[in-house]
Motif scaffolding. Structure first.
Motif, PDB file in Angstrom:
ATOM      1  N   THR A 289      -1.069 -13.408 -10.644  1.00 32.28           N
ATOM      2  CA  THR A 289      -1.991 -12.293 -10.815  1.00 32.28           C
ATOM      3  C   THR A 289      -1.467 -11.082 -10.062  1.00 32.28           C
ATOM      4  OG1 THR A 289      -3.308 -12.888  -8.863  1.00 32.28           O
ATOM      5  CG2 THR A 289      -3.990 -13.853 -10.972  1.00 32.28           C
ATOM      6  N   TRP A 290      -1.843  -9.896 -10.565  1.00 33.24           N
ATOM      7  CA  TRP A 290      -1.541  -8.637  -9.895  1.00 33.24           C
ATOM      8  C   TRP A 290      -2.772  -7.755  -9.998  1.00 33.24           C
ATOM      9  CZ3 TRP A 290       1.461 -11.188 -13.383  1.00 33.24           C
ATOM     10  CH2 TRP A 290       2.752 -11.571 -12.993  1.00 33.24           C
ATOM     11  N   ALA A 291      -3.139  -7.078  -8.925  1.00 36.81           N
ATOM     12  CA  ALA A 291      -4.318  -6.215  -8.936  1.00 36.81           C
ATOM     13  C   ALA A 291      -3.988  -4.891  -8.256  1.00 36.81           C
ATOM     14  CB  ALA A 291      -5.490  -6.886  -8.223  1.00 36.81           C
ATOM     15  N   VAL A 292      -4.474  -3.798  -8.838  1.00 39.00           N
ATOM     16  CA  VAL A 292      -4.296  -2.453  -8.285  1.00 39.00           C
ATOM     17  C   VAL A 292      -5.677  -1.930  -7.902  1.00 39.00           C
ATOM     18  CG1 VAL A 292      -3.462  -0.113  -8.691  1.00 39.00           C
ATOM     19  CG2 VAL A 292      -2.302  -2.057  -9.773  1.00 39.00           C
ATOM     20  N   ALA A 293      -5.849  -1.570  -6.635  1.00 40.54           N
ATOM     21  CA  ALA A 293      -7.155  -1.116  -6.140  1.00 40.54           C
ATOM     22  C   ALA A 293      -6.962  -0.022  -5.109  1.00 40.54           C
ATOM     23  CB  ALA A 293      -7.934  -2.291  -5.551  1.00 40.54           C
ATOM     24  N   ASP A 294      -8.074   0.488  -4.595  1.00 40.74           N
ATOM     25  CA  ASP A 294      -7.993   1.589  -3.628  1.00 40.74           C
ATOM     26  C   ASP A 294      -7.479   1.140  -2.283  1.00 40.74           C
ATOM     27  OD1 ASP A 294     -10.312   0.086  -3.250  1.00 40.74           O
ATOM     28  OD2 ASP A 294     -11.546   1.800  -2.682  1.00 40.74           O
TER      29      ASP A 294
ATOM     30  N   VAL B 142       5.983  -3.243 -15.390  1.00 36.26           N
ATOM     31  CA  VAL B 142       6.052  -2.303 -14.274  1.00 36.26           C
ATOM     32  C   VAL B 142       4.743  -1.519 -14.216  1.00 36.26           C
ATOM     33  CG1 VAL B 142       8.565  -2.028 -14.285  1.00 36.26           C
ATOM     34  CG2 VAL B 142       7.144  -0.535 -15.709  1.00 36.26           C
ATOM     35  N   VAL B 143       4.434  -1.021 -13.030  1.00 40.40           N
ATOM     36  CA  VAL B 143       3.268  -0.176 -12.850  1.00 40.40           C
ATOM     37  C   VAL B 143       3.581   0.842 -11.764  1.00 40.40           C
ATOM     38  CG1 VAL B 143       2.198  -1.695 -11.134  1.00 40.40           C
ATOM     39  CG2 VAL B 143       0.756  -0.150 -12.475  1.00 40.40           C
ATOM     40  N   THR B 144       3.030   2.035 -11.893  1.00 37.17           N
ATOM     41  CA  THR B 144       3.195   3.064 -10.879  1.00 37.17           C
ATOM     42  C   THR B 144       1.916   3.152 -10.051  1.00 37.17           C
ATOM     43  OG1 THR B 144       4.730   4.335 -12.250  1.00 37.17           O
ATOM     44  CG2 THR B 144       3.627   5.512 -10.462  1.00 37.17           C
ATOM     45  N   VAL B 145       2.060   3.056  -8.739  1.00 34.77           N
ATOM     46  CA  VAL B 145       0.913   3.095  -7.828  1.00 34.77           C
ATOM     47  C   VAL B 145       0.908   4.422  -7.096  1.00 34.77           C
ATOM     48  CG1 VAL B 145      -0.195   2.008  -5.849  1.00 34.77           C
ATOM     49  CG2 VAL B 145       0.964   0.593  -7.553  1.00 34.77           C
ATOM     50  N   ARG B 146      -0.246   5.088  -7.144  1.00 35.54           N
ATOM     51  CA  ARG B 146      -0.424   6.385  -6.482  1.00 35.54           C
ATOM     52  C   ARG B 146      -1.584   6.277  -5.497  1.00 35.54           C
ATOM     53  NH1 ARG B 146       0.163   7.157 -11.898  1.00 35.54           N
ATOM     54  NH2 ARG B 146       1.887   8.478 -12.630  1.00 35.54           N
ATOM     55  N   ASP B 147      -1.322   6.491  -4.242  1.00 32.78           N
ATOM     56  CA  ASP B 147      -2.376   6.493  -3.218  1.00 32.78           C
ATOM     57  C   ASP B 147      -3.331   5.317  -3.386  1.00 32.78           C
ATOM     58  OD1 ASP B 147      -1.476   8.760  -1.854  1.00 32.78           O
ATOM     59  OD2 ASP B 147      -2.489  10.090  -3.272  1.00 32.78           O
ATOM     60  N   GLY B 148      -2.759   4.136  -3.476  1.00 31.53           N
ATOM     61  CA  GLY B 148      -3.542   2.919  -3.651  1.00 31.53           C
ATOM     62  C   GLY B 148      -2.741   1.716  -3.205  1.00 31.53           C
ATOM     63  N   ALA B 149      -3.114   0.569  -3.721  1.00 30.58           N
ATOM     64  CA  ALA B 149      -2.466  -0.673  -3.309  1.00 30.58           C
ATOM     65  C   ALA B 149      -2.282  -1.599  -4.508  1.00 30.58           C
ATOM     66  CB  ALA B 149      -3.295  -1.376  -2.235  1.00 30.58           C
ATOM     67  N   LEU B 150      -1.221  -2.368  -4.452  1.00 27.23           N
ATOM     68  CA  LEU B 150      -0.954  -3.414  -5.432  1.00 27.23           C
ATOM     69  C   LEU B 150      -0.715  -4.712  -4.678  1.00 27.23           C
ATOM     70  CD1 LEU B 150      -0.200  -4.505  -8.282  1.00 27.23           C
ATOM     71  CD2 LEU B 150       2.146  -3.787  -7.799  1.00 27.23           C
ATOM     72  N   CYS B 151      -1.465  -5.752  -5.038  1.00 32.08           N
ATOM     73  CA  CYS B 151      -1.258  -7.063  -4.431  1.00 32.08           C
ATOM     74  C   CYS B 151      -1.050  -8.096  -5.525  1.00 32.08           C
ATOM     75  CB  CYS B 151      -2.452  -7.455  -3.560  1.00 32.08           C
ATOM     76  SG  CYS B 151      -2.615  -6.431  -2.079  1.00 32.08           S
TER      77      CYS B 151
ATOM     78  N   MET C 140      -6.855  -4.630   0.920  1.00 30.13           N
ATOM     79  CA  MET C 140      -7.770  -5.755   1.067  1.00 30.13           C
ATOM     80  C   MET C 140      -8.482  -6.056  -0.246  1.00 30.13           C
ATOM     81  SD  MET C 140     -10.778  -6.581   3.869  1.00 30.13           S
ATOM     82  CE  MET C 140     -11.839  -5.204   3.451  1.00 30.13           C
ATOM     83  N   ARG C 141      -8.945  -5.014  -0.935  1.00 33.39           N
ATOM     84  CA  ARG C 141      -9.596  -5.251  -2.219  1.00 33.39           C
ATOM     85  C   ARG C 141      -8.607  -5.763  -3.267  1.00 33.39           C
ATOM     86  NH1 ARG C 141     -14.467  -1.345  -4.112  1.00 33.39           N
ATOM     87  NH2 ARG C 141     -15.911  -1.796  -2.411  1.00 33.39           N
ATOM     88  N   ALA C 142      -7.408  -5.203  -3.290  1.00 35.17           N
ATOM     89  CA  ALA C 142      -6.403  -5.672  -4.242  1.00 35.17           C
ATOM     90  C   ALA C 142      -6.040  -7.124  -3.972  1.00 35.17           C
ATOM     91  CB  ALA C 142      -5.158  -4.787  -4.176  1.00 35.17           C
ATOM     92  N   ASP C 143      -5.906  -7.490  -2.703  1.00 36.13           N
ATOM     93  CA  ASP C 143      -5.594  -8.868  -2.322  1.00 36.13           C
ATOM     94  C   ASP C 143      -6.726  -9.806  -2.742  1.00 36.13           C
ATOM     95  OD1 ASP C 143      -4.174 -10.965  -1.172  1.00 36.13           O
ATOM     96  OD2 ASP C 143      -4.666 -10.413   0.893  1.00 36.13           O
TER      97      ASP C 143
ATOM     98  N   ALA D  17       0.841  -1.192   0.000  1.00 36.48           N
ATOM     99  CA  ALA D  17       0.000   0.000   0.000  1.00 36.48           C
ATOM    100  C   ALA D  17       0.877   1.243   0.000  1.00 36.48           C
ATOM    101  CB  ALA D  17      -0.923   0.008   1.217  1.00 36.48           C
ATOM    102  N   VAL D  18       0.459   2.250  -0.755  1.00 36.29           N
ATOM    103  CA  VAL D  18       1.249   3.459  -0.964  1.00 36.29           C
ATOM    104  C   VAL D  18       0.392   4.681  -0.667  1.00 36.29           C
ATOM    105  CG1 VAL D  18       2.487   4.844  -2.665  1.00 36.29           C
ATOM    106  CG2 VAL D  18       2.603   2.339  -2.777  1.00 36.29           C
ATOM    107  N   ARG D  19       0.936   5.629   0.083  1.00 37.71           N
ATOM    108  CA  ARG D  19       0.316   6.929   0.268  1.00 37.71           C
ATOM    109  C   ARG D  19       1.401   7.990   0.105  1.00 37.71           C
ATOM    110  NH1 ARG D  19      -3.189   3.939  -0.182  1.00 37.71           N
ATOM    111  NH2 ARG D  19      -5.158   3.761   0.970  1.00 37.71           N
ATOM    112  N   GLY D  20       1.031   9.063  -0.631  1.00 34.75           N
ATOM    113  CA  GLY D  20       2.008  10.108  -0.878  1.00 34.75           C
ATOM    114  C   GLY D  20       2.591   9.980  -2.264  1.00 34.75           C
ATOM    115  N   ALA D  21       3.904  10.060  -2.375  1.00 34.07           N
ATOM    116  CA  ALA D  21       4.576  10.021  -3.674  1.00 34.07           C
ATOM    117  C   ALA D  21       4.298   8.706  -4.397  1.00 34.07           C
ATOM    118  CB  ALA D  21       6.077  10.203  -3.484  1.00 34.07           C
ATOM    119  N   PRO D  22       4.116   8.757  -5.717  1.00 29.78           N
ATOM    120  CA  PRO D  22       3.893   7.522  -6.475  1.00 29.78           C
ATOM    121  C   PRO D  22       5.111   6.610  -6.430  1.00 29.78           C
ATOM    122  CG  PRO D  22       4.242   9.386  -7.952  1.00 29.78           C
ATOM    123  CD  PRO D  22       4.108   9.958  -6.577  1.00 29.78           C
TER     124      PRO D  22
END
Length: 291
Positions: free
Chosen positions: A238-243, A198-207, A246-249, A176-181
Motif C-alpha cells: 500500500t501507498w498513501a499520500v496525506a498532509d 510514480v507520484v509527485t508529493v508537494r508539501d505532504g507525505a507519502l508512506c 503520521m496520517r499517511a503511515d 515527508a516533503v516541504r518546499g519543492a515537489p
C-alpha cells in the motif's frame, strides 16, 4: 520507494532499526543534528518493544501498571481510535504479543511459538489521560501502524526550525516533503528493481507498507489483523499520500483492510494498493501515474 530530488546536502543515519536520509538545501548544523538525535532516541526509549529499557516493555512485563505518558501519546492513540473504528477492529495497538507469538519478537527469533491469537480489546486494557498512560493488565504496545510516521513529522519540525528552503525526511518508506515537489517511484513489492508507478508529493507525505519488507516464513509478515492475530492475505503493498506522515503511515496500514479507503476519503488523502495477485487499485483523485 525512490525519490528524484534536487541536489542538496544529504545526512544519512540508522535509527529505530532502519535507515534514514534527510536532504536539505544546505548542511544541517551540529545543533540541528543533535536535536534530531535526541528526539529519535527519546521516541525509541519510550515506544520500542525491542528494547528492555523502554516504557512499553515495562508495561508489557508488568514491572509497572502506569507510566508518565510520553509527549506523543494523545496524538498517536487518538488516531488509533479512528483506525480501530474505520477497520472494525483490524488495527489495534496491542498487537505486540500477537507479533511476538509468530516470531517477530524483541529478540527477532523469527520462530513461531504458537498459533495466531487475537489481540486484546485495547480500549479495555489501555487508558490515558491527565499525563498518565496505564494498563489494566500486562500487554505489549506496538505503535508500528503509525509510529514511524509520527517520528518523521517530529524530525521534520526540528529540521525546519534550523534551516530554510526545501526539506525531505525519508525514514525508509515514510517520507515527508516541504518546499519543492518531489517525484517518487512506487517500488514493486516483489521486485525492488521495478516501480509500479510514480507520484509527485508537494508539501505532504507519502508512506508505504508491504508484506514483503518484514517477512520471515511461509505467509508470515508484520501486517496482522488484530481480530485474528494472523497476517493479512489480500494485499501485498500500500501507498498513501496525506498532509502528515503520521496520517499517511496510518492509512498505509488501514488500506490492507476494509474501511481504509473510506478513512482516506474522509481525510482527503489519496492512495494506491496492490493485491497479492498483482492487481493494482487506486483512489479517485490520485495524481500519480500507474504503469
Amino acid at each position: 520507494m525512490t525519490a528524484a530530488t534536487a541536489t542538496g546536502s544529504v545526512w544519512t543515519f540508522d535509527a529505530i532499526g532502519t535507515s534514514w536520509a534527510i536532504e536539505t538545501a544546505h548542511p544541517l548544523s551540529s545543533v540541528a543534528r543533535a536535536g534530531v538525535a535526541v528526539a529519535v532516541d527519546g521516541f525509541d526509549r519510550e515506544w520500542s518493544r525491542f528494547r528492555d529499557d523502554s516504557l512499553v516493555s515495562a508495561l508489557a512485563e508488568g514491572r509497572t501498571a502506569s507510566v508518565v505518558a510520553p509527549a506523543d501519546t494523545d496524538a498517536m492513540l487518538a488516531l488509533y481510535d479512528e483506525l480501530d473504528a474505520a477497520t472494525r477492529g483490524a488495527v489495534n495497538p496491542l498487537v505486540g504479543d500477537a507479533l511476538a507469538r509468530l516470531g517477530y519478537d524483541a529478540r527477532l527469533t523469527l520462530t513461531p511459538r504458537g498459533a495466531a491469537e487475537p489481540a486484546p480489546a485495547w480500549r479495555d486494557v489501555l487508558t490515558w489521560g491527565s499525563g498518565i498512560l496505564s494498563m489494566s493488565r500486562p500487554a505489549m504496545l506496538d505503535v508500528g501502524a503509525l509510529g514511524k510516521g509520527r517520528l518523521v513529522d517530529r524530525v521534520l519540525d526540528i529540521v525546519r526550525a534550523h534551516t530554510d528552503g526545501d526539506v525531505i525526511v525519508d525514514g525508509s518508506g515514510d517520507l515527508a516533503v516541504r518546499g519543492a515537489p518531489v517525484r517518487i517511484g512506487l517500488e514493486h513489492p516483489y521486485d525492488p528493481e521495478r516501480a509500479i508507478g510514480v507520484v509527485t508529493v508537494r508539501d505532504g507525505a507519502l508512506c508505504a507498507s508491504a508484506i514483503t519488507r518484514r517477512a520471515w516464513g511461509d505467509g508470515l509478515h508484520h501486517v496482522l489483523d488484530a481480530r485474528t492475530g494472523a497476517p493479512v492475505r489480500a494485499y501485498a503493498a500500500t501507498w498513501a499520500v496525506a498532509d502528515t506522515a503520521m496520517r499517511a503511515d496510518a492509512l498505509a496500514t488501514a488500506l490492507f483492510f476494509d474501511g481504509g479507503a473510506e478513512l482516506a476519503a474522509a481525510w482527503g488523502a489519496t492512495w494506491v494498493r496492490m493485491r497479492t495477485d498483482g492487481r493494482v487499485e487506486w483512489s479517485p483523485g490520485f495524481e500519480g501515474e500507474i504503469f
